[in-house]
Design an enzyme around this catalytic site. Structure first.
Site, PDB file in Angstrom:
ATOM      1  N   GLU A  61      -3.424   7.585  -3.761  1.00 26.20           N
ATOM      2  CA  GLU A  61      -3.413   6.338  -3.002  1.00 26.20           C
ATOM      3  C   GLU A  61      -3.254   5.185  -3.986  1.00 26.20           C
ATOM      4  O   GLU A  61      -4.053   5.054  -4.910  1.00 26.20           O
ATOM      5  CB  GLU A  61      -4.734   6.212  -2.234  1.00 26.20           C
ATOM      6  N   TYR A 119       0.864  -1.184   0.000  1.00 26.98           N
ATOM      7  CA  TYR A 119       0.000   0.000   0.000  1.00 26.98           C
ATOM      8  C   TYR A 119       0.895   1.226   0.000  1.00 26.98           C
ATOM      9  O   TYR A 119       1.925   1.256   0.674  1.00 26.98           O
ATOM     10  CB  TYR A 119      -0.868  -0.008   1.263  1.00 26.98           C
TER      11      TYR A 119
END
Lengths: 307, 392
Positions: B200, B112
């Site tokens: 993101e 991530y």
């Protein structure tokens, strides 16, 4: 006493020849603020007649501070140029006087511009930035006073309550609430609703704690970020004066920007419930409704033996 | 945007029809592809698709792995034109008009990565975790030690050692570390150059041949910077935005539609939020957030009033003005003009305070308009809740 500005502060208006700049410069003079000059690059040498006062326009902040010995400036320039105006003021005050207060009213400055500008100001420790996207700062006097910003001057009165808020109109609401119980204000500061700003809650609380004139504090937050929680934790350790708190946005849906760029609940963080809870656990008197601030303040003053 | 900046991404094609999706599959030359719903909200993989007409469930999951041409046809049929409900869209979901068909890759590990502005540190923050594909809020809560953070000094920019250290924190080495180093630098440039609010990447993957690839991304922009990004107009999907919210923005108003039945017209963002809160405190439900901004003219007030009245859920209206720059008489005239033009069938409570409030009230009182004038926000909220028959 009061904090950061007083009735003798000499103030420059950056962007004075724009419509907002001229309008609010006039209002500030009407209130009693000592506006000593204005700055608009390219328009130096002009002179404006505002509310019967002749105000000289300079091309830049260095020249203006040298000519007027100003110790504060207020910025009304458009968002494209506002971050640079902040840095120009910060550098000029730092180089010439080693200190100064810069109040930025402008709304809509890109966040990354503010990241740069705040870092720049922080390298000049004598300079304080208030805002952006804020109503400004006001220290009411016995007659008139010093108003640097856009708040309606006539609703204020000199007194012992310090007010700090992220919101403009809600600050006026808080002022009206103190007046409803016969209390005036020492200094009222709008720190602004942007995600990245200069002066924060803790700076203001520290200022009020050290100020002899201030005997109680009203603190108004809104959803987004954790500034209210941090301030509450700090106050529990460092502030002995009673604080009344309110947070706007209990009904705001997550993920939606509520007018102010910073007023957004993201990733489940920054809710009003968390902030109210932090206030309570720090011993802050909580108003659930802005129309209650006066009544809660009266209770706080009484319990502190101040009423 | 990423591809143009040289960020490693998988080949993919943007599609708006089943035919598009099938020809994309043919052209990508990869047997396995991902078929992804494109809406402006996260949680798509775990979302559910419903038919907008019947409300019946069509398919679980807004992101599907297709192993054949038939799969692509089935998934794109199930996705396009249907309503995707995810944890971030709310109950009403969003109609999916756009698809992304992406070539597959052999994944060795999922990570991530996010870049955002840290409000408290007043600096750009880069966060990365070895727990890719997961909900990052859960990672932050359950295993904070798995979340690695780097703050960028605004004067120095993102430095080489910071990129290297973050890569090593993720356990990368050799070719993968080098690939990460390059990708992170480019992503940071994308973030700054495009005035992003957040980038993101979830998941960011390491392929079996040690390449770091951005597999799925969510990007949001800083609206304040729109004056220097004319290109944003082209990528905006107005179909996804509320029509009234778009129009309000053009008029310089901030408007957010909510589910309640009490319309609010307020000046100032903080006061507008507080007005909603107090309505709820007295048992009502706000229908909207509306901030007139500072110094709105009669026309703006008029337009704001119209936007509120267009919402058919609205059973009553509370006007709450504390005039600073905003003059109360201007608001009063704007309200009267709107009512004259479009009529008013719901109760109206008006609270005017601050600059020119006496003039404002006089204007309202002198008109034939049936309204209730109050002195404080609390009184106003109680009154409007009472008038529409809620509790008080």
């Amino acid at each position: 006493m009061s904090i950061w500005i007083n009735e003798h502060s000499k103030v420059l208006v950056q962007g004075i020849t724009g419509s907002q700049g001229t309008f609010h410069a006039t209002k500030m003079i009407e209130y009693g603020t000592d506006i000593v000059g204005g700055v608009t690059p390219g328009k130096g040498g002009q002179s404006l007649d505002l509310f019967g006062k002749s105000v000289t326009v300079y091309d830049g902040m260095y020249e203006a501070i040298q000519a007027t010995d100003a110790n504060a400036s207020v910025i009304y320039v458009p968002p494209q140029f506002a971050a640079e105006a902040i840095m120009e003021a910060a550098d000029a005050f730092d180089q010439i006087k080693g200190e100064g207060v810069v109040v930025c009213i402008t709304e809509g400055i890109p966040t990354l511009d503010m990241v740069k500008a705040v870092a720049y100001v922080n390298q000049r420790p004598g300079v304080r930035l208030i805002g952006p996207n804020c109503p400004g700062i006001i220290t009411p006097g016995i007659e008139g006073g010093c108003k640097i910003g856009i708040m309606p001057g006539h609703i204020h009165k000199k007194g012992r309550i310090g007010i700090v808020s992220k919101s403009g109109t809600l600050t006026y609401e808080a002022v009206a609430q103190t007046m409803s119980i016969g209390e005036g204000q020492s200094t009222c500061i709008g720190i602004g609703g942007d995600p990245v700003n200069g002066t924060g809650f803790i700076d203001c609380l520290a200022g009020f704690q050290d100020d002899i004139q201030t005997e109680a504090i009203v603190m108004i937050g809104e959803i987004g970020g954790t500034a209210e929680e941090d301030a509450a934790a700090w106050a529990a350790e460092n502030v002995t004066k009673p604080i009344v708190g309110f947070v706007a946005g209990a009904t705001a849906p997550p993920g939606k920007r509520m007018g102010h760029a910073g007023a957004i609940i993201s990733g489940g963080k920054g809710t009003a419930a968390e902030k109210f809870a932090a206030f309570k656990s720090a011993g802050i008197y909580v108003a659930n409704d802005p129309s209650e601030i006066g009544a809660v303040l009266a209770v706080a003053l009484k319990e502190a033996g101040l009423l | 945007m990423f591809r143009k900046a040289g960020v490693n991404v998988l080949d993919g094609v943007h599609c708006t029809s089943i035919e598009d999706a099938l020809s994309a599959y043919d052209s990508l030359g990869s047997k396995v592809v991902a078929v992804k719903s494109q809406i402006h909200a996260g949680g798509r993989g775990k979302g559910t698709l419903y038919s907008p007409e019947s409300g019946e469930k069509v398919m679980e999951g807004g992101v599907k792995i297709a192993f054949s041409r038939e799969d692509v046809e089935l998934y794109s049929r199930n996705i396009l034109g249907n309503k995707l409900v995810t944890i971030q869209t709310g109950e009403n979901g969003k109609i999916v008009n756009n698809l992304y068909v992406e070539a597959g890759c052999a994944i060795a590990h999922e990570y991530y990565l996010a870049i955002l502005v840290d409000r408290e540190a007043k600096a750009v923050l880069i966060m990365a975790s070895t727990e890719g594909g997961m909900d990052i809020e859960k990672v932050a809560e359950n295993t904070p030690e798995a979340l690695h953070k780097v703050w960028v000094d605004p004067a120095a920019g993102l430095l080489g050692f910071q990129k290297r250290n973050l890569g090593m924190d993720l356990g990368l080495s050799g070719a993968a570390l080098k690939s990460f180093f390059g990708l992170l630098g480019k992503l940071y440039d994308v973030f700054v150059k495009n005035d992003c609010a957040m980038v993101e990447i979830n998941p960011l993957v390491r392929s079996e041949d040690d390449e770091i690839i951005a597999l799925d991304a969510k990007v949001s922009f800083d609206e304040n910077a729109s004056f220097r990004h004319k290109e944003w107009e082209d990528i905006r999907d107005l179909g996804e935005e509320d029509d009234a919210e778009v129009r309000a923005k053009e008029l310089g108003l901030s408007y957010v539609k909510l589910d309640g039945d009490i319309g609010c017209l307020v000046n100032g963002a903080g006061l507008a939020m507080a007005t909603m809160d107090v309505i709820q405190l007295y048992g009502g439900e706000p229908a909207n957030f509306l901030d007139l901004g500072g110094g709105a003219g009669e026309d703006t007030v008029n337009a704001a009033f119209e936007i509120i009245l267009e919402d058919h859920n609205v059973k009553g209206i509370l006007v709450n003005i504390f005039g600073g720059i905003q003059r109360c008489d201007v608001v009063a005239n704007g309200v009267l003009a709107s009512v004259e033009r479009i009529g008013l069938e719901v109760p109206l409570v008006i609270r005017l305070s601050g600059t020119n409030y006496k003039e404002g009230r006089a204007i309202i009182d002198a008109s034939d308009l049936q309204t209730y004038s109050v002195d404080t926000l609390a009184e106003g909220a109680k009154k409007i809740v009472e008038l529409i028959g809620g509790e008080s």
